[in-house]
Design a protein around this motif. Structure first.
Motif, PDB file in Angstrom:
ATOM      1  N   ALA A 474       0.827  -1.202   0.000  1.00 18.35           N
ATOM      2  CA  ALA A 474       0.000   0.000   0.000  1.00 18.35           C
ATOM      3  C   ALA A 474       0.866   1.258   0.000  1.00 18.35           C
ATOM      4  O   ALA A 474       0.595   2.212  -0.733  1.00 18.35           O
ATOM      5  CB  ALA A 474      -0.930  -0.001   1.211  1.00 18.35           C
ATOM      6  N   LEU A 475       1.914   1.267   0.831  1.00 20.49           N
ATOM      7  CA  LEU A 475       2.797   2.437   0.874  1.00 20.49           C
ATOM      8  C   LEU A 475       3.576   2.587  -0.419  1.00 20.49           C
ATOM      9  O   LEU A 475       3.829   3.702  -0.889  1.00 20.49           O
ATOM     10  CB  LEU A 475       3.758   2.325   2.062  1.00 20.49           C
ATOM     11  CG  LEU A 475       3.332   3.042   3.352  1.00 20.49           C
ATOM     12  CD1 LEU A 475       3.356   4.543   3.171  1.00 20.49           C
ATOM     13  CD2 LEU A 475       1.942   2.602   3.809  1.00 20.49           C
ATOM     14  N   GLU A 476       3.943   1.472  -1.023  1.00 16.67           N
ATOM     15  CA  GLU A 476       4.624   1.516  -2.314  1.00 16.67           C
ATOM     16  C   GLU A 476       3.706   2.147  -3.363  1.00 16.67           C
ATOM     17  O   GLU A 476       4.126   3.020  -4.136  1.00 16.67           O
ATOM     18  CB  GLU A 476       5.025   0.111  -2.732  1.00 16.67           C
ATOM     19  CG  GLU A 476       5.737   0.027  -4.077  1.00 16.67           C
ATOM     20  CD  GLU A 476       6.044  -1.404  -4.469  1.00 16.67           C
ATOM     21  OE1 GLU A 476       6.981  -1.601  -5.255  1.00 16.67           O
ATOM     22  OE2 GLU A 476       5.345  -2.319  -3.995  1.00 16.67           O
ATOM     23  N   ALA A 477       2.452   1.732  -3.388  1.00 13.03           N
ATOM     24  CA  ALA A 477       1.491   2.304  -4.325  1.00 13.03           C
ATOM     25  C   ALA A 477       1.244   3.776  -4.032  1.00 13.03           C
ATOM     26  O   ALA A 477       1.100   4.590  -4.955  1.00 13.03           O
ATOM     27  CB  ALA A 477       0.177   1.522  -4.280  1.00 13.03           C
ATOM     28  N   ALA A 478       1.211   4.139  -2.730  1.00 13.75           N
ATOM     29  CA  ALA A 478       0.990   5.538  -2.366  1.00 13.75           C
ATOM     30  C   ALA A 478       2.126   6.425  -2.840  1.00 13.75           C
ATOM     31  O   ALA A 478       1.911   7.551  -3.297  1.00 13.75           O
ATOM     32  CB  ALA A 478       0.823   5.655  -0.848  1.00 13.75           C
ATOM     33  N   ALA A 479       3.363   5.927  -2.734  1.00 16.38           N
ATOM     34  CA  ALA A 479       4.509   6.700  -3.209  1.00 16.38           C
ATOM     35  C   ALA A 479       4.427   6.927  -4.714  1.00 16.38           C
ATOM     36  O   ALA A 479       4.731   8.015  -5.213  1.00 16.38           O
ATOM     37  CB  ALA A 479       5.811   5.988  -2.844  1.00 16.38           C
ATOM     38  N   VAL A 480       4.003   5.892  -5.455  1.00 14.69           N
ATOM     39  CA  VAL A 480       3.868   6.038  -6.905  1.00 14.69           C
ATOM     40  C   VAL A 480       2.751   7.023  -7.244  1.00 14.69           C
ATOM     41  O   VAL A 480       2.862   7.807  -8.195  1.00 14.69           O
ATOM     42  CB  VAL A 480       3.617   4.660  -7.553  1.00 14.69           C
ATOM     43  CG1 VAL A 480       3.325   4.799  -9.038  1.00 14.69           C
ATOM     44  CG2 VAL A 480       4.812   3.751  -7.336  1.00 14.69           C
ATOM     45  N   CYS A 481       1.668   7.008  -6.455  1.00 16.79           N
ATOM     46  CA  CYS A 481       0.586   7.976  -6.680  1.00 16.79           C
ATOM     47  C   CYS A 481       1.058   9.402  -6.432  1.00 16.79           C
ATOM     48  O   CYS A 481       0.677  10.329  -7.149  1.00 16.79           O
ATOM     49  CB  CYS A 481      -0.602   7.653  -5.777  1.00 16.79           C
ATOM     50  SG  CYS A 481      -1.423   6.073  -6.142  1.00 16.79           S
TER      51      CYS A 481
END
Length: 536
Positions: A474-481
């Motif tokens: 989730a944090l990985e996806a948030a960083a990409v967002c």
């Protein structure tokens, strides 16, 4: 209390320091409290960004590469990051080592085997040409020139405006030609907060991925239980070494650690090359590089709209758009670090080193690890990908069929290399985050760097132990967002940089410029800038 308040006022930008810290803590808290829901929401948002704004990532990355090549070959390539009389702070080998290990070294160890193997089984790759060659071609596309072109934009802009124009070392400074003194207001603070968030989350996520990979290796070689306790020990050990390196400083700590990391990685590369199928690995590297260079323009400008080719769209969303967003999310951290270590370099030196030295290393690394992995996959050997990126590396080492003691020793050495790459990235990140939160001083307080380095480890512990894999993803996806708004900032940085170098180039034709001393640079008693001595 008064001493603490005085310290905060002197050595931090309170708005950025507290707002960015609070933002990261909130995201971590949500990731721990509701990891599955947070993961679902973040992945959905990332998917929507890829669908509706993927074209923006594709076009921006291509333009950044074109800009870098143009600046390198133009007359502006002679301009220095600093006064015209400035000379580099670090020797060339140390400089290259710090550039590479901070930018993507840890990712190569994690994905060096996994990505090429995965590509060979992708329907889109299989239909595009010979699987081994096309797999290497797309791997090099994702790890070659484009990531470093993305890094070059903030790195060159910050080095130029800080060392040549005397502005603070903060992302907002790169927009000075466009917004002027408003870089010191809420706009500049908002940009810095976004940069801190993406840096902390990106590094913590990488530590989480690296920890799982180390745990996988220790479990396979020594039978240790790959669980929360082992992950906690790994994170604590790696963070402790990173803190020691931070305390040693930029020269004695980060520089020496980067050089040591590059040497150990080279040794692992040499051992793997000696054990693997040599002709196949050389052929995979050469043919993959050839396909990459022949098709680079087409691949750079390819965006697959929704509702067209399902296989091409799936591949683009899963790999290319994800990577472009991930590199953008890392760009504030890597760009600022590149700027900090490149005082005295010319624009041409900076761009040439950032583009072609990492590309050369990446070709060698993926040619050996990816080539060996593809060979064993095609031969039906044991180079598994089912356990994720971490399992693929150790599966390849096991596929060499070494005696158990030799295999265990090789696994330990690979773990040391992986940990060393993370330590150099964490050191660099703590330096950058402190510069971001102290108002742009390139000589941050050492104690605060220790604080940020420890916080990165703490975030990784909380995510892995309390939130599990779902929180990390989730944090990985948030960083990409978060990369989407920062990609727009990078475009503005590029426009600002071109505007400034054109003015500087016109002024240099009339006479040498009179550079301003950076407001945050330390000075000696005479008031002259504290120009660092050259270090080898």
């Amino acid at each position: 209390m008064s001493r603490i308040r005085d310290h905060i006022r002197r050595h931090t930008n309170p708005s950025v320091f507290f707002a960015s810290g609070a933002l990261v803590l909130v995201f971590c808290a949500v990731g721990v409290a509701e990891p599955e829901r947070f993961k679902e929401a973040a992945l959905s948002l990332r998917s929507a960004i890829g669908t509706y704004f993927g074209w923006f990532y594709v076009l921006s990355a291509a333009l950044f590469l074109g800009l870098a090549l143009w600046l390198m070959m133009s007359r502006f390539g002679r301009l220095r990051l600093g006064p015209d009389s400035a000379r580099p702070e670090f020797g060339f080998p140390s400089w290259i080592a710090m550039i590479f290990t901070a930018g993507m070294g840890i990712g190569l160890v994690t994905y060096g085997v996994h990505e090429p193997i995965t590509h060979t089984g992708d329907p889109f790759v299989s239909e595009s040409g010979e699987p081994a060659t096309t797999a290497m071609q797309y791997t090099l596309f994702h790890w070659g020139l484009h990531p470093w072109a993305i890094y070059i934009v903030p790195g060159l802009a910050l080095g130029y405006f800080c060392f040549r124009k005397g502005l603070p070392m903060r992302p907002a400074s790169a927009l000075y030609p466009l917004i002027g003194d408003r870089i010191n207001g809420w706009i500049g603070n908002l940009i810095d907060i976004l940069a801190v968030f993406t840096t902390l989350v990106g590094i913590a996520t990488s530590l989480g991925l690296g920890t799982r990979q180390i745990g996988s290796g220790l479990s396979g070689a020594f039978g240790l239980h790959d669980g929360a306790a082992l992950h906690l020990v790994v994170i604590a050990a790696v963070t402790a070494v990173a803190v020691v390196s931070v305390l040693a400083g930029l020269d004695r700590g980060i520089r020496r650690m980067a050089v040591l990391t590059l040497w150990t990685a080279g040794a692992l590369l040499a051992v793997t090359a000696a054990l693997g199928p040599k002709l196949f690995m050389v052929g995979a590297a050469v043919s993959g590089l050839g396909g990459y260079l022949q098709n680079i323009v087409e691949m750079s400008l390819t965006f697959v709209p929704p509702g067209t080719d399902p296989q091409a769209q799936e591949f683009s969303s899963r790999w290319t758009l994800f990577y472009w967003g991930w590199w953008v999310s890392w760009s504030p951290f890597v760009g600022m670090f590149l700027a900090r270590i490149s005082y005295g370099r010319t624009v041409r030196e900076f761009i040439g080193a950032c583009l072609f030295a990492p590309l050369t290393i990446s070709v060698a690394w993926f040619g050996v690890f990816g080539g060996a992995g593809i060979f064993h996959r095609l031969q039906g050997g044991a180079a598994p990908t089912g356990g994720g990126p971490g399992a693929a590396l150790f599966g390849l080492l096991h596929a060499f069929g070494l005696p158990e003691p030799a295999y265990a020793a090789l696994v330990v050495f690979a773990i040391v290399v992986l940990a060393a790459f993370y330590i150099t990235s964490a050191d660099s990140a703590s330096l950058v985050v402190d510069m971001l939160t102290n108002g742009g001083d390139p000589h941050p307080v050492r104690l605060q760097r220790v604080l940020w380095s420890s916080l990165i480890g703490l975030i990784a512990v909380v995510l892995l132990v309390a939130g599990g894999d779902a929180a990390v993803q989730a944090l990985e996806a948030a960083a990409v967002c978060a990369a989407l708004p920062f990609c727009a900032v990078l475009v503005l940085m590029a426009v600002s940089l071109v505007t400034a170098v054109r003015r500087d180039g016109e002024a240099s034709a009339e006479g040498p410029p009179e550079p301003r001393r950076p407001r945050t640079m330390r000075t000696d008693p005479s008031g002259a800038p504290d120009t660092p001595r050259r270090r080898q």
